[in-house]
Design a protein around this motif. Structure first.
Motif, PDB file in Angstrom:
ATOM      1  N   PHE A 191       0.804  -1.223   0.000  1.00  0.00           N
ATOM      2  CA  PHE A 191       0.000   0.000   0.000  1.00  0.00           C
ATOM      3  C   PHE A 191       0.841   1.279   0.000  1.00  0.00           C
ATOM      4  O   PHE A 191       0.283   2.367   0.024  1.00  0.00           O
ATOM      5  N   ILE A 192       2.157   1.136  -0.009  1.00  0.00           N
ATOM      6  CA  ILE A 192       3.032   2.303   0.045  1.00  0.00           C
ATOM      7  C   ILE A 192       3.909   2.346  -1.195  1.00  0.00           C
ATOM      8  O   ILE A 192       4.652   1.402  -1.478  1.00  0.00           O
ATOM      9  N   GLN A 193       3.825   3.425  -1.931  1.00  0.00           N
ATOM     10  CA  GLN A 193       4.592   3.580  -3.156  1.00  0.00           C
ATOM     11  C   GLN A 193       6.018   4.039  -2.845  1.00  0.00           C
ATOM     12  O   GLN A 193       6.276   4.645  -1.803  1.00  0.00           O
ATOM     13  N   PRO A 194       6.963   3.762  -3.751  1.00  0.00           N
ATOM     14  CA  PRO A 194       8.339   4.248  -3.549  1.00  0.00           C
ATOM     15  C   PRO A 194       8.344   5.761  -3.340  1.00  0.00           C
ATOM     16  O   PRO A 194       7.676   6.509  -4.059  1.00  0.00           O
ATOM     17  N   GLY A 195       9.074   6.198  -2.340  1.00  0.00           N
ATOM     18  CA  GLY A 195       9.139   7.632  -2.043  1.00  0.00           C
ATOM     19  C   GLY A 195       8.134   8.082  -1.006  1.00  0.00           C
ATOM     20  O   GLY A 195       8.265   9.181  -0.445  1.00  0.00           O
ATOM     21  N   GLU A 196       7.124   7.278  -0.760  1.00  0.00           N
ATOM     22  CA  GLU A 196       6.132   7.622   0.253  1.00  0.00           C
ATOM     23  C   GLU A 196       6.622   7.187   1.640  1.00  0.00           C
ATOM     24  O   GLU A 196       7.349   6.210   1.772  1.00  0.00           O
ATOM     25  N   LYS A 197       6.195   7.903   2.657  1.00  0.00           N
ATOM     26  CA  LYS A 197       6.475   7.544   4.031  1.00  0.00           C
ATOM     27  C   LYS A 197       5.242   6.857   4.626  1.00  0.00           C
ATOM     28  O   LYS A 197       4.106   7.207   4.301  1.00  0.00           O
ATOM     29  N   THR A 198       5.479   5.902   5.510  1.00  0.00           N
ATOM     30  CA  THR A 198       4.366   5.161   6.105  1.00  0.00           C
ATOM     31  C   THR A 198       3.383   6.098   6.792  1.00  0.00           C
ATOM     32  O   THR A 198       2.164   5.978   6.623  1.00  0.00           O
TER      33      THR A 198
END
Length: 223
Positions: free
Chosen positions: A130-137
């Motif tokens: 559910f988390i794309q590269p570059g996104e923070k949790t």
């Protein structure tokens, strides 16, 4: 804040370590009266809104929270490796994303299995579902929580409002992701008691599943 850090340099001592090493004693969390669970129609209504708006991430994480007792951060941070292991073994391992870093295992629900099977082909090896590269949790978690906050007034029911109202003080508890853990605990307690377990024995089993390891906490989740 520490719970949100991935691979932190330091670990926080738990209550037992504080007592043994530093003679610091921290009392148990006082029980909070009141039920925070969702009514069935509220849960189904929020799922419908998420799907209608094309927000499958929120919909899937709502399902994981409701059917496996995952916290919103734990649901959002599911990795491909964790999903693959769960599909092979039927057991989902909550790891570093768990509150206070307490690893635990929970049975993979049929609904969770369908979500993992659908999302794995779309997730690169080493990535999260559910988390794309570059996104923070924490950014993803915040968006999911904001989604529920923005739409919850649309799905409230009399049944849900009544069960969440504190009869002593007249206060009510609104819908949050965390409330779905209440639903999970209440359902699992009924299942274990129906098997013939005593209430304390059932609470011991369920408390392990939700990562508390204290049966008195289950009373809070039971409202």
């Amino acid at each position: 804040m520490h719970d949100q850090i991935q691979k932190p340099r330091y670990e926080l001592s738990d209550n037992k370590q504080l007592q043994e090493k530093y003679r610091i004693s921290i009392g148990q969390t006082s029980q909070v009266n009141g039920d925070r669970s969702w009514a069935k129609a509220e849960y189904e209504g929020m799922l419908q809104i998420a799907k209608k708006l094309g927000n499958s991430k929120v919909a899937d994480c709502l399902v994981l929270a409701r059917t496996m007792g995952l916290r919103v951060t734990e649901a959002a941070a599911v990795s491909r490796a964790q999903a693959e292991y769960a599909l092979r073994t039927g057991v989902y391992q909550v790891k570093g994303e768990a509150k206070n870093g307490k690893h635990r295992e929970v049975l993979l629900s049929p609904e969770g299995r369908r979500i993992f099977e659908r999302r794995l082909p779309l997730t690169d090896r080493g990535a999260r579902l559910f988390i794309q590269p570059g996104e923070k949790t924490h950014q993803v978690v915040n968006r999911m929580e904001k989604f529920v906050q923005h739409h919850r007034e649309k799905v409230l029911t009399v049944e849900g409002i009544t069960q969440r109202t504190d009869r002593r003080y007249g206060s009510d508890r609104t819908l949050t992701f965390h409330g779905l853990r209440y639903n999970y605990v209440q359902e699992r307690m009924r299942q274990e008691i129906d098997k013939g377990y005593s209430r304390d024995a059932a609470a011991s089993i369920v408390s392990q599943e939700v990562g508390h390891n204290r049966i008195d906490v289950i009373k809070i989740y039971e409202g």
